[in-house]
Scaffold this motif. Sequence first.
Motif, PDB file in Angstrom:
ATOM      1  N   PRO A 203       0.751  -1.296   0.164  1.00 10.15           N
ATOM      2  CA  PRO A 203      -0.112  -0.133   0.039  1.00 10.15           C
ATOM      3  C   PRO A 203       0.974   1.386   0.032  1.00 10.15           C
ATOM      4  O   PRO A 203       1.676   1.199   0.780  1.00 10.15           O
ATOM      5  CB  PRO A 203      -0.606  -0.274   1.255  1.00 10.15           C
ATOM      6  CG  PRO A 203      -0.982  -1.519   1.487  1.00 10.15           C
ATOM      7  CD  PRO A 203       0.383  -1.929   1.136  1.00 10.15           C
TER       8      PRO A 203
ATOM      9  N   SER B 189      -1.023  -7.926  -6.304  1.00  9.83           N
ATOM     10  CA  SER B 189      -1.455  -6.497  -6.041  1.00  9.83           C
ATOM     11  C   SER B 189      -1.998  -6.516  -4.565  1.00  9.83           C
ATOM     12  O   SER B 189      -2.068  -7.360  -3.925  1.00  9.83           O
ATOM     13  CB  SER B 189      -2.670  -6.300  -6.969  1.00  9.83           C
ATOM     14  OG  SER B 189      -3.347  -4.993  -6.775  1.00  9.83           O
TER      15      SER B 189
ATOM     16  N   GLU C 193      -6.804  -2.319  -8.184  1.00 11.53           N
ATOM     17  CA  GLU C 193      -5.876  -1.580  -8.432  1.00 11.53           C
ATOM     18  C   GLU C 193      -4.867  -1.990  -9.488  1.00 11.53           C
ATOM     19  O   GLU C 193      -4.666  -3.168  -9.931  1.00 11.53           O
ATOM     20  CB  GLU C 193      -4.762  -1.656  -6.922  1.00 11.53           C
ATOM     21  CG  GLU C 193      -5.605  -1.402  -5.648  1.00 11.53           C
ATOM     22  CD  GLU C 193      -6.410  -0.225  -5.960  1.00 11.53           C
ATOM     23  OE1 GLU C 193      -6.092   0.710  -6.584  1.00 11.53           O
ATOM     24  OE2 GLU C 193      -7.482   0.171  -4.949  1.00 11.53           O
TER      25      GLU C 193
ATOM     26  N   LYS D 172      -7.759   3.187 -13.643  1.00  9.64           N
ATOM     27  CA  LYS D 172      -7.158   3.900 -12.487  1.00  9.64           C
ATOM     28  C   LYS D 172      -5.658   3.711 -12.596  1.00  9.64           C
ATOM     29  O   LYS D 172      -4.962   2.924 -13.227  1.00  9.64           O
ATOM     30  CB  LYS D 172      -7.530   3.280 -11.098  1.00  9.64           C
ATOM     31  CG  LYS D 172      -8.909   3.469 -10.779  1.00  9.64           C
ATOM     32  CD  LYS D 172      -9.326   2.172  -9.679  1.00  9.64           C
ATOM     33  CE  LYS D 172      -8.681   2.526  -8.575  1.00  9.64           C
ATOM     34  NZ  LYS D 172      -8.944   1.857  -7.357  1.00  9.64           N
TER      35      LYS D 172
ATOM     36  N   ALA E  13      -2.493   4.120  -5.047  1.00 10.60           N
ATOM     37  CA  ALA E  13      -2.770   3.097  -4.368  1.00 10.60           C
ATOM     38  C   ALA E  13      -1.886   2.232  -3.677  1.00 10.60           C
ATOM     39  O   ALA E  13      -1.761   1.787  -2.711  1.00 10.60           O
ATOM     40  CB  ALA E  13      -3.972   2.234  -4.739  1.00 10.60           C
ATOM     41  N   MET E  14      -0.671   1.846  -4.495  1.00 10.72           N
ATOM     42  CA  MET E  14       0.271   1.153  -4.205  1.00 10.72           C
ATOM     43  C   MET E  14       1.478   1.332  -4.892  1.00 10.72           C
ATOM     44  O   MET E  14       1.763   1.944  -6.114  1.00 10.72           O
ATOM     45  CB  MET E  14      -0.162  -0.372  -4.356  1.00 10.72           C
ATOM     46  CG  MET E  14      -0.531  -0.690  -5.871  1.00 10.72           C
ATOM     47  SD  MET E  14      -1.150  -2.401  -6.082  1.00 10.72           S
ATOM     48  CE  MET E  14      -1.120  -2.293  -7.847  1.00 10.72           C
TER      49      MET E  14
END
Length: 227
Positions: free
Chosen positions: A113, A147, A152, A198, A203-204
């Motif tokens: 994350p 992931s 994501e 996205k 997000a990561m």
Amino acid sequence: GVGRRRLKWRPLAMLRHSLSKILGRAASAAAPVATRATFARSAVFGHRFKTGPSASPNEISDELLGKLGKLSTQALVDGLWVMGWPPAQIEGARSLAKGMKCVGRAVTVRFVPARPDIAQDKPGGEISPEYEAFELCGPDSVIVMASVGPWESVGGDIKFLRLMQRQVGGLVTDGSVRDTDTMIGYGIPTFSYSTTAKQGPAAMQPWECNGVISCGGGTVRPRDAII
């Protein structure tokens, strides 16, 4: 009674026999090889407690990899179950287009994350973990990307252009990919949970190359056979 037990287990015997015919001696040797790998890991675990050994000491030969690639995933899942292996299927990974199949040894990438300090401390550019992994790939490799969530993005057309140049054997992720039409045009057999517009970095962040990962509920070690 005895007759019922024989009927119950006969399909398993038939499956084992069929796999043995297809794989030759490799099918009967698969379980002992896995057992030897388990003891080998135990022997060195005390010396490498922090990270653990990343790749199995038992290499899958090109001949065996080619034979495994001719089997359906259903036959492989059933065969591994008969031989006593835990579930080895990467759940939720679907092909981007019909007719895709990947066969190769795993090169892994683990995402974590996003946090400001993670983004700052992570190597950038060509030495970022995912690009480091790309350079390890070739036609006999499948890159497996863990992931942090199914929706994501692990990448798209710009990032995976390098994989096309490397002629990678496939891409598997429990996350999503962007730029689907371009990805299909690249000709990379791609299996993902879904597709998305996205961007991933919000997000990561990619954090590790070629470590042991959990992807789609299954454990993947570098150089595992991915079919």
